[in-house]
Design a protein around this motif. Structure first.
Motif, PDB file in Angstrom:
ATOM      1  N   ILE A   1       0.918  -1.217   0.207  1.00 43.32           N
ATOM      2  CA  ILE A   1       0.259   0.243  -0.577  1.00 43.32           C
ATOM      3  C   ILE A   1       1.001   1.143   0.109  1.00 43.32           C
ATOM      4  O   ILE A   1       1.744   1.196   1.161  1.00 43.32           O
ATOM      5  CB  ILE A   1      -0.719   0.087   1.104  1.00 43.32           C
ATOM      6  N   GLY A   2       0.698   2.173  -1.138  1.00 43.60           N
ATOM      7  CA  GLY A   2       1.579   3.124  -0.866  1.00 43.60           C
ATOM      8  C   GLY A   2       0.891   4.493  -1.226  1.00 43.60           C
ATOM      9  O   GLY A   2       0.307   4.894   0.551  1.00 43.60           O
ATOM     10  N   CYS A   3       0.075   4.803  -1.967  1.00 45.82           N
ATOM     11  CA  CYS A   3       0.174   6.112  -2.045  1.00 45.82           C
ATOM     12  C   CYS A   3      -1.328   6.513  -1.160  1.00 45.82           C
ATOM     13  O   CYS A   3      -2.565   7.181  -0.948  1.00 45.82           O
ATOM     14  CB  CYS A   3      -0.802   6.748  -3.502  1.00 45.82           C
ATOM     15  N   GLU A   4      -2.776   5.149  -1.781  1.00 43.12           N
ATOM     16  CA  GLU A   4      -3.483   4.842  -0.940  1.00 43.12           C
ATOM     17  C   GLU A   4      -4.735   5.622  -1.300  1.00 43.12           C
ATOM     18  O   GLU A   4      -5.849   6.209  -0.767  1.00 43.12           O
ATOM     19  CB  GLU A   4      -3.857   5.296   0.950  1.00 43.12           C
TER      20      GLU A   4
ATOM     21  N   CYS B   1      -6.811  -0.454  -3.197  1.00 50.00           N
ATOM     22  CA  CYS B   1      -7.489   0.565  -2.119  1.00 50.00           C
ATOM     23  C   CYS B   1      -8.244   1.511  -2.632  1.00 50.00           C
ATOM     24  O   CYS B   1      -8.467   2.159  -2.207  1.00 50.00           O
ATOM     25  CB  CYS B   1      -5.467   2.271  -2.482  1.00 50.00           C
TER      26      CYS B   1
ATOM     27  N   ARG C   1      -6.593  -1.718  -8.322  1.00 52.76           N
ATOM     28  CA  ARG C   1      -5.939  -0.913  -7.431  1.00 52.76           C
ATOM     29  C   ARG C   1      -7.051  -1.105  -5.962  1.00 52.76           C
ATOM     30  O   ARG C   1      -8.264  -0.455  -6.112  1.00 52.76           O
ATOM     31  CB  ARG C   1      -6.437   0.163  -7.769  1.00 52.76           C
TER      32      ARG C   1
ATOM     33  N   GLY D   1      -4.895   5.449  -5.776  1.00 54.48           N
ATOM     34  CA  GLY D   1      -4.991   4.792  -6.675  1.00 54.48           C
ATOM     35  C   GLY D   1      -3.945   5.849  -7.712  1.00 54.48           C
ATOM     36  O   GLY D   1      -4.195   5.272  -9.206  1.00 54.48           O
ATOM     37  N   VAL D   2      -2.799   6.052  -6.967  1.00 59.42           N
ATOM     38  CA  VAL D   2      -1.724   7.014  -8.240  1.00 59.42           C
ATOM     39  C   VAL D   2      -0.793   6.473  -8.432  1.00 59.42           C
ATOM     40  O   VAL D   2      -0.453   5.609  -9.394  1.00 59.42           O
ATOM     41  CB  VAL D   2      -1.656   8.074  -7.675  1.00 59.42           C
ATOM     42  N   CYS D   3      -0.028   5.270  -7.381  1.00 56.90           N
ATOM     43  CA  CYS D   3       1.245   4.777  -7.268  1.00 56.90           C
ATOM     44  C   CYS D   3       0.933   3.333  -7.862  1.00 56.90           C
ATOM     45  O   CYS D   3       1.796   2.698  -8.377  1.00 56.90           O
ATOM     46  CB  CYS D   3       1.825   4.657  -6.500  1.00 56.90           C
ATOM     47  N   GLY D   4       0.465   2.792  -8.380  1.00 57.97           N
ATOM     48  CA  GLY D   4      -0.672   1.137  -8.122  1.00 57.97           C
ATOM     49  C   GLY D   4       0.607   0.262  -7.647  1.00 57.97           C
ATOM     50  O   GLY D   4      -0.022  -1.424  -8.330  1.00 57.97           O
ATOM     51  N   SER D   5       0.972   0.543  -6.338  1.00 59.55           N
ATOM     52  CA  SER D   5       1.560  -0.385  -5.637  1.00 59.55           C
ATOM     53  C   SER D   5       1.106  -1.448  -5.433  1.00 59.55           C
ATOM     54  O   SER D   5       1.078  -3.296  -4.692  1.00 59.55           O
ATOM     55  CB  SER D   5       2.560  -0.018  -4.832  1.00 59.55           C
ATOM     56  N   CYS D   6      -0.016  -1.424  -5.467  1.00 55.53           N
ATOM     57  CA  CYS D   6      -1.502  -1.579  -4.361  1.00 55.53           C
ATOM     58  C   CYS D   6      -2.624  -2.909  -5.136  1.00 55.53           C
ATOM     59  O   CYS D   6      -3.177  -4.072  -4.907  1.00 55.53           O
ATOM     60  CB  CYS D   6      -2.542  -1.099  -3.623  1.00 55.53           C
TER      61      CYS D   6
HETATM   62 FE1  FES Z   1      -1.223   3.704  -4.785  1.00 57.27          FE
HETATM   63 FE2  FES Z   1      -2.923   2.052  -4.062  1.00 57.27          FE
HETATM   64  S1  FES Z   1      -1.887   2.840  -2.800  1.00 57.27           S
HETATM   65  S2  FES Z   1      -2.568   2.647  -6.365  1.00 57.27           S
END
Ligand code: FES
Ligand code: FES
Length: 170
Positions: free
Chosen positions: A46-49, A68, A66, A51-56
């Motif tokens: 979980i990065g940005c929470e 998050c 995504r 919807g921006v980073c895609g890590s989730c």
């Molecule tokens: Fe960054 Fe979901 S935590 S898009």
């Protein structure tokens, strides 16, 4: 994180990496936190929470999602796949995971689970993607380390491995 026993919690049943699971979740809990804290699968990052980073990114009913931006309650009855489900039962890395290792497609590894799940979904739908298609697929996944070229090379190599080198279409 949702403590079990929270008053508004309800039990969410879904298929997770091929197995039926059921865990309590508050209505506001997003799927990413459900996977990490209720199901104990911390491979999803979980990065940005927002919807921006895609890590989730995980795969829900065959589509990259995504986690998050999806509530756990929305995953009721769904088939969810996380990075923990990519390797074989014996722990052998999938072709895509092996290609990430071979092509130095990760450094800190924070983006890696999301990249893998995004590319896994792409390769299922498009077994022989072009470099441009790969770049478009991961355009919503931020990597601060690699410069992306190793990731693209890994995806191309994984496509070769998965299709046994047949039908070069790029
Ligand atoms: Fe960054 Fe979901 S935590 S898009
Ligand atoms: Fe560090 Fe991608 S490997 S963010």
């Amino acid at each position: 994180m949702t403590p079990a026993g929270t008053r508004d919690a309800r039990v969410i049943a879904l298929t997770l990496n091929g197995r039926p699971v059921a865990h309590a979740a508050e209505p506001r809990l997003h799927l990413g936190d459900f996977l990490r804290h209720a199901a104990g699968l911390t491979g999803t990052h979980i990065g940005c929470e927002h919807g921006v980073c895609g890590s989730c990114t995980v795969i829900v009913d065959g589509r990259p999602v995504r986690s998050c931006l999806m509530l756990a309650v929305q995953a009721e009855g769904c088939v969810v796949e996380t990075v923990e489900g990519l390797a074989g039962a014996d722990g052998a890395l999938s072709p895509l995971q092996r290609a990430f290792s071979d092509h130095h497609a990760l450094q800190c590894g924070f983006c890696t689970p999301g990249m893998l799940m995004t590319l896994e979904a792409l390769l299922r739908e498009t077994p022989r993607p072009t470099e441009e298609e790969i770049r478009i697929a991961i355009s919503g996944n931020i990597c601060r380390c690699t410069g992306y070229q190793g990731i693209v090379d890994a995806a191309l190599a994984a496509a070769d491995a998965r299709t046994d080198g047949k039908g070069a279409g790029r």
